[in-house]
Design a protein around this motif. Structure first.
Motif, PDB file in Angstrom:
ATOM      1  N   LEU A  72      -8.702   1.244   7.666  1.00 54.20           N
ATOM      2  CA  LEU A  72      -7.611   1.648   8.294  1.00 54.20           C
ATOM      3  C   LEU A  72      -6.237   1.255   7.523  1.00 54.20           C
ATOM      4  O   LEU A  72      -5.366   2.058   7.432  1.00 54.20           O
ATOM      5  CB  LEU A  72      -7.239   1.226  10.035  1.00 54.20           C
ATOM      6  N   ALA A  73      -6.250   0.097   7.076  1.00 53.45           N
ATOM      7  CA  ALA A  73      -4.905  -0.604   6.343  1.00 53.45           C
ATOM      8  C   ALA A  73      -5.079   0.270   5.047  1.00 53.45           C
ATOM      9  O   ALA A  73      -3.819   0.576   4.489  1.00 53.45           O
ATOM     10  CB  ALA A  73      -5.144  -1.980   6.043  1.00 53.45           C
ATOM     11  N   SER A  74      -5.967   0.590   4.429  1.00 54.81           N
ATOM     12  CA  SER A  74      -6.168   1.171   3.080  1.00 54.81           C
ATOM     13  C   SER A  74      -5.853   2.878   3.382  1.00 54.81           C
ATOM     14  O   SER A  74      -5.100   3.380   2.690  1.00 54.81           O
ATOM     15  CB  SER A  74      -7.536   1.258   2.583  1.00 54.81           C
ATOM     16  N   GLY A  75      -6.192   3.369   4.498  1.00 55.62           N
ATOM     17  CA  GLY A  75      -5.860   4.620   4.883  1.00 55.62           C
ATOM     18  C   GLY A  75      -4.315   4.740   5.284  1.00 55.62           C
ATOM     19  O   GLY A  75      -3.326   5.719   4.809  1.00 55.62           O
ATOM     20  N   ILE A  76      -3.731   3.769   5.902  1.00 55.39           N
ATOM     21  CA  ILE A  76      -2.355   3.627   6.107  1.00 55.39           C
ATOM     22  C   ILE A  76      -1.673   3.403   4.759  1.00 55.39           C
ATOM     23  O   ILE A  76      -0.547   4.088   4.648  1.00 55.39           O
ATOM     24  CB  ILE A  76      -1.849   2.188   6.970  1.00 55.39           C
ATOM     25  N   ALA A  77      -2.055   2.608   3.802  1.00 62.51           N
ATOM     26  CA  ALA A  77      -1.334   2.536   2.609  1.00 62.51           C
ATOM     27  C   ALA A  77      -1.245   3.747   2.000  1.00 62.51           C
ATOM     28  O   ALA A  77      -0.322   4.255   1.358  1.00 62.51           O
ATOM     29  CB  ALA A  77      -1.922   1.613   1.658  1.00 62.51           C
ATOM     30  N   GLN A 110       1.706   8.544   0.608  1.00 60.79           N
ATOM     31  CA  GLN A 110       2.303   9.978   0.648  1.00 60.79           C
ATOM     32  C   GLN A 110       3.426  10.390   1.214  1.00 60.79           C
ATOM     33  O   GLN A 110       4.103  11.227   0.802  1.00 60.79           O
ATOM     34  CB  GLN A 110       0.824  10.708   1.341  1.00 60.79           C
ATOM     35  N   MET A 111       3.737   9.681   2.420  1.00 63.44           N
ATOM     36  CA  MET A 111       4.990   9.801   3.063  1.00 63.44           C
ATOM     37  C   MET A 111       6.034   9.535   2.074  1.00 63.44           C
ATOM     38  O   MET A 111       7.222  10.012   2.202  1.00 63.44           O
ATOM     39  CB  MET A 111       5.257   8.971   4.342  1.00 63.44           C
ATOM     40  N   ALA A 112       6.012   8.578   1.334  1.00 60.95           N
ATOM     41  CA  ALA A 112       7.213   8.094   0.372  1.00 60.95           C
ATOM     42  C   ALA A 112       7.283   9.003  -0.640  1.00 60.95           C
ATOM     43  O   ALA A 112       8.437   9.517  -1.172  1.00 60.95           O
ATOM     44  CB  ALA A 112       6.711   6.634  -0.500  1.00 60.95           C
ATOM     45  N   ALA A 113       6.053   9.804  -1.296  1.00 54.38           N
ATOM     46  CA  ALA A 113       6.213  10.814  -2.177  1.00 54.38           C
ATOM     47  C   ALA A 113       6.867  12.053  -1.584  1.00 54.38           C
ATOM     48  O   ALA A 113       7.860  12.728  -2.131  1.00 54.38           O
ATOM     49  CB  ALA A 113       4.883  11.153  -2.773  1.00 54.38           C
ATOM     50  N   LEU A 114       6.378  12.658  -0.361  1.00 55.93           N
ATOM     51  CA  LEU A 114       6.954  13.460   0.270  1.00 55.93           C
ATOM     52  C   LEU A 114       8.777  13.400   0.705  1.00 55.93           C
ATOM     53  O   LEU A 114       9.412  14.301   0.673  1.00 55.93           O
ATOM     54  CB  LEU A 114       6.508  13.832   1.838  1.00 55.93           C
TER      55      LEU A 114
END
Length: 226
Positions: A41-46, A51-55
Motif C-alpha cells: 500500500l505504501a508503494s502504491g501511495i508513493a 502521479q499526483m505531483a506530475a499531474l
C-alpha cells in the motif's frame, strides 16, 4: 498428553508454554502478512503521490498556457477593433469632422477670413456691367465647393437636387443619415451646422418664417430665380 479442558490445561504449564509458542508463531505470520500489505500500500501511495505531483505540475503548465492564450486573444481582439474603428473613422468620421467643424471654431475662422478678405472682392461685388445691371462677382464657384469636404459636398448636391425645397436641419439630416436620424437631435445639430456653413459660404440662403423664429434654407439659385 493432550489436555481435555481448561482446568487440565491450566494445570499443565508445559502445554501452556507450547500453546503460547504456537500463538506467537500465528501472530508473527499475521504481522508479516500485514507488513507485506502495508509495504504494498505504501508503494502504491508513493506511486499515486508521484502521479499526483506530475499531474499538478502539468496542470500548472496548462493554466499558464491558458492565461497566455487569453492575453493574446484579448490583445488581438483589441487590435482588430481598433483597426475597424480607425478604418471607419477614415471613411466616415474624418469626413464628417472636416465637414462639420465645431461651431465656435467655425465662427472664429469664418469671421477671421471675412476680416482679412481682400477689399477688392467686396468692391467687385458692387461693380456694374456696361448695361447698368449689377454683376454678382462673389458668387460661389466650383473651386469653392471643392473645399467643402465630402460631407459638405454631399449635402450641397442633395440641396441642389431640389431647388424649390425649403430645407430644415431635420429634413437634411434624414437625407444624409437615413430615416433613423428623424428623431436624433445630434443629427439635427450636425445638419444645422452644415447648413449654416453653406450659408456663410453663400451656397444656400437662410430664410426666416414671418410667423415664428424658425428658419429654413434654400439654394442660392432658387433665391436668384425668385
Amino acid at each position: 498428553m493432550q489436555p481435555t479442558d481448561g482446568a487440565t490445561a491450566s494445570a499443565n504449564p508445559s502445554w501452556v508454554v507450547a500453546d503460547m509458542g504456537t500463538l506467537i508463531h500465528q501472530c508473527d505470520a499475521k504481522l508479516a502478512e500485514h507488513d507485506v500489505q502495508l509495504d504494498r500500500l505504501a508503494s502504491g501511495i508513493a506511486a499515486l503521490e508521484s502521479q499526483m505531483a506530475a499531474l499538478r505540475s502539468e496542470r500548472e503548465q496548462v493554466v499558464v498556457t491558458r492565461e497566455r492564450a487569453l492575453h493574446v486573444q484579448e490583445t488581438l481582439l483589441a487590435a482588430a477593433q481598433a483597426g475597424v474603428a480607425l478604418r471607419s473613422g477614415q471613411l466616415d468620421g474624418g469626413a464628417e469632422q472636416k465637414a462639420v467643424p465645431d461651431p465656435d471654431e467655425r465662427d472664429g475662422t469664418d469671421s477671421g477670413a471675412d476680416a482679412s478678405a481682400d477689399p477688392t472682392q467686396s468692391t467687385a461685388a458692387g461693380a456694374t456691367a456696361g448695361d447698368g445691371h449689377a454683376v454678382a462677382t462673389d458668387a460661389p464657384t466650383a473651386c469653392d465647393a471643392s473645399k467643402l469636404g465630402p460631407r459638405g459636398t454631399q449635402a450641397l448636391q442633395i440641396i441642389n437636387s431640389a431647388p424649390g425645397q425649403k430645407w430644415t436641419p431635420k429634413l437634411l439630416a434624414v437625407r444624409l443619415e437615413g430615416q433613423e436620424a428623424e428623431a436624433d437631435e445630434k443629427a439635427h445639430n450636425r445638419a444645422r451646422a452644415l447648413l449654416d456653413h453653406l450659408a456663410k459660404k453663400q451656397f444656400v440662403a437662410k430664410k426666416h418664417l414671418s410667423s415664428s423664429r424658425r428658419c429654413y434654407f434654400v439654394t442660392t439659385t432658387a433665391t436668384e430665380a425668385a
